[in-house]
Design an enzyme around this catalytic site. Structure first.
Site, short mmCIF file in Angstrom:
data_model
loop_
_atom_site.label_atom_id
_atom_site.label_comp_id
_atom_site.label_asym_id
_atom_site.label_seq_id
_atom_site.Cartn_x
_atom_site.Cartn_y
_atom_site.Cartn_z
N ASP A 1 0.71 -0.90 0.10
CA ASP A 1 -0.03 0.71 -0.01
C ASP A 1 1.01 0.96 -0.05
O ASP A 1 2.08 1.61 1.56
CB ASP A 1 -0.76 -0.29 1.32
N ASN B 1 -2.20 13.08 -2.93
CA ASN B 1 -3.38 13.58 -4.26
C ASN B 1 -3.67 14.65 -3.98
O ASN B 1 -3.81 15.26 -5.51
CB ASN B 1 -4.49 12.53 -3.90
N ASP C 1 -2.14 9.78 -10.33
CA ASP C 1 -2.11 8.34 -11.53
C ASP C 1 -0.90 7.79 -12.06
O ASP C 1 -0.96 6.90 -12.26
CB ASP C 1 -3.51 8.70 -12.57
N GLU D 1 -4.74 1.92 -4.66
CA GLU D 1 -3.26 2.34 -4.37
C GLU D 1 -2.88 0.97 -3.59
O GLU D 1 -1.48 1.72 -3.18
CB GLU D 1 -2.68 3.62 -3.75
P1 GH3 Z 1 -1.86 5.33 3.71
O1 GH3 Z 1 -0.19 5.93 4.43
O2 GH3 Z 1 -2.87 5.27 5.79
O3 GH3 Z 1 -2.64 4.22 3.48
O4 GH3 Z 1 -2.75 6.80 4.24
P2 GH3 Z 1 -3.21 6.65 2.93
O5 GH3 Z 1 -3.73 8.14 2.96
O6 GH3 Z 1 -2.41 6.00 1.60
O7 GH3 Z 1 -4.50 5.36 2.27
P3 GH3 Z 1 -5.95 6.21 2.10
O8 GH3 Z 1 -7.06 4.90 2.24
O9 GH3 Z 1 -6.71 7.42 3.11
O10 GH3 Z 1 -5.85 6.77 0.22
C1 GH3 Z 1 -6.40 6.42 -0.25
C2 GH3 Z 1 -6.21 7.02 -1.11
O11 GH3 Z 1 -5.80 6.96 -2.72
C3 GH3 Z 1 -7.60 7.93 -1.08
C4 GH3 Z 1 -7.89 8.05 -2.81
O12 GH3 Z 1 -7.61 9.55 -3.49
C5 GH3 Z 1 -6.21 7.26 -3.62
N1 GH3 Z 1 -6.47 6.64 -4.87
C6 GH3 Z 1 -7.25 5.75 -5.25
N2 GH3 Z 1 -7.62 4.77 -6.23
C7 GH3 Z 1 -7.03 6.31 -7.10
C8 GH3 Z 1 -6.14 6.15 -8.64
O13 GH3 Z 1 -7.02 5.96 -9.56
N3 GH3 Z 1 -6.00 7.38 -8.58
C9 GH3 Z 1 -5.49 8.20 -8.56
N4 GH3 Z 1 -4.73 9.18 -8.45
N5 GH3 Z 1 -6.36 8.12 -6.97
C10 GH3 Z 1 -6.61 7.20 -5.96
MG MG Z 2 -2.08 4.18 1.34
MG MG Z 3 -5.49 1.78 1.03
#
Ligand code: GH3
Ligand code: MG
Ligand code: MG
Length: 350
Positions: free
Chosen positions: A215, A223, A232, A259
């Protein structure tokens, strides 16, 4: 056959008669029914009783320029008897002929129509049951059925070609449905399928199957800071790097969701899996993707690792759960970390 010839005058007196009826000559039968019928018309045919009491079929004409009638008769019973006999013979002949026609139709129909139709049905049934190579041309056909068999084969060939096209298209669609559009890696659907396959294979071979759940750390902040497009691009870069680390084709790299990535490693025991996870963590670090909002200023990943030889009592999902649990622990312990067999901490970035 008994014939009678009779001539009577207009008053009903017999003027002449055939030999059998000679005694009637000169006698008057004006009141007799035969006389009345003969005198009623100039000519005709009647069936009636004669002066001698015998029923006859009579044809008669008026003798020109006189009131006399000339009648010629044949005994009715003799005529009918003859006709009945002829009819009986005709009926017998007709019956025999009819039976022969039926017999010929039966044998001919069986050979000429039924068998070819049964053969065509057999071929169509085989084709319907998926034997796409079934062809009518392989059966013996009567000339009349050859065009039908050829038309069937033509249709079968087209259907088989279409079926093949559909199979290829389906396969292609299936592959597309198992891929992640952004990174080109297997998606969750593809991963689940590969996991099942790898789990069964490892169980059969009694070999370990390892899994890394990966992760990106603080990706939401990334983002928020850099925008979705940059986000992305970062996901693609991480995916590519993980693919390079995986190296072997038997190792499946998937975008598990958002992610999160998963790396399936058939044949790797826990020690080797941990070593590879550490290599993956370092590889992402080395990308040096700036992350202004992250504590260490660059994009990093956390990894949970698990490896086990599948037991019949376990499911593939238990492998994911264990790796997921280790990942959760890696996050809890500060991120940019590899954890196996939670909650034991195996490595922390320096
Ligand atoms: P942690 O270190 O605990 O993993 O924190 P985090 O911010 O990575 O975790 P969280 O699950 O809060 O956020 C995941 C983010 O991933 C939220 C979303 O905006 C982003 N995300 C998910 N799918 C995509 C994608 O396809 N493209 C982009 N650009 N961002 C994405
Ligand atoms: Mg994360
Ligand atoms: Mg995550």
């Amino acid at each position: 056959m008994r014939r009678a010839v009779l001539v009577i005058d207009g008053g009903g007196t017999v003027l002449a008669a055939s030999t059998d009826e000679e005694p009637l000559v000169g006698k008057n039968f004006a009141a007799h029914g035969l006389t009345k019928e003969l005198l009623a018309k100039d000519e005709g045919t009647i069936t009636t009783e004669g002066f001698d009491g015998i029923r006859r079929i009579l044809g008669f004409v008026r003798v020109p320029w006189t009131g006399a009638r000339l009648a010629v008769g044949v005994d009715e019973s003799v005529v009918h008897g003859g006709i009945d006999h002829e009819i009986s013979v005709a009926y017998v002949q007709l019956s025999v002929f009819g039976a022969l026609v039926l017999l010929a139709a039966w044998f001919g129909g069986e050979r000429l129509i039924l068998r070819p139709i049964q053969s065509l049905v057999r071929t169509a049934t085989r084709f319907g049951h998926g034997d796409l190579r079934a062809r009518a041309a392989n059966e013996p056909w009567m000339a009349e059925f050859e065009p039908l068999a050829a038309a069937f084969d033509d249709m079968a060939r087209k259907l088989a070609a279409r079926e093949q096209e559909l199979q290829i298209a389906n396969q292609h669609l299936d592959e597309l449905a198992s891929l992640d559009g952004l990174t080109g890696l297997a998606n969750r659907r593809g991963f689940d399928r590969e996991l099942d396959r790898a789990w069964r294979s490892a169980e059969e071979l009694h070999q370990p199957l390892a899994l890394m759940m990966i992760d990106i750390d603080h990706f939401k902040l990334f983002n928020d800071y850099y925008g979705h497009v940059q986000g992305d691009a970062c996901l693609r870069a991480v995916g590519e790097t993980l693919s390079l680390v995986a190296l072997d084709e038997a190792r499946i790299v998937a975008r598990y969701g958002g992610e999160e990535f998963a790396l399936l490693l058939p044949g790797l025991d826990l020690d080797h899996a941990i070593a590879l996870a550490e290599e993956a963590r370092r590889s992402i670090e080395k990308l040096l993707i700036t992350h202004a909002d992250a504590p260490c200023g660059i994009v990093t990943i956390s990894i949970g690792v698990e490896s086990r030889i599948p037991e019949p009592s376990q499911s593939a999902a238990s492998l994911v759960e264990a790796a997921d649990h280790a990942l959760y622990d890696a996050k809890r312990r500060g991120r940019n970390t590899v954890v196996a067999h939670a909650p034991v901490l195996l490595s922390v970035a320096s």
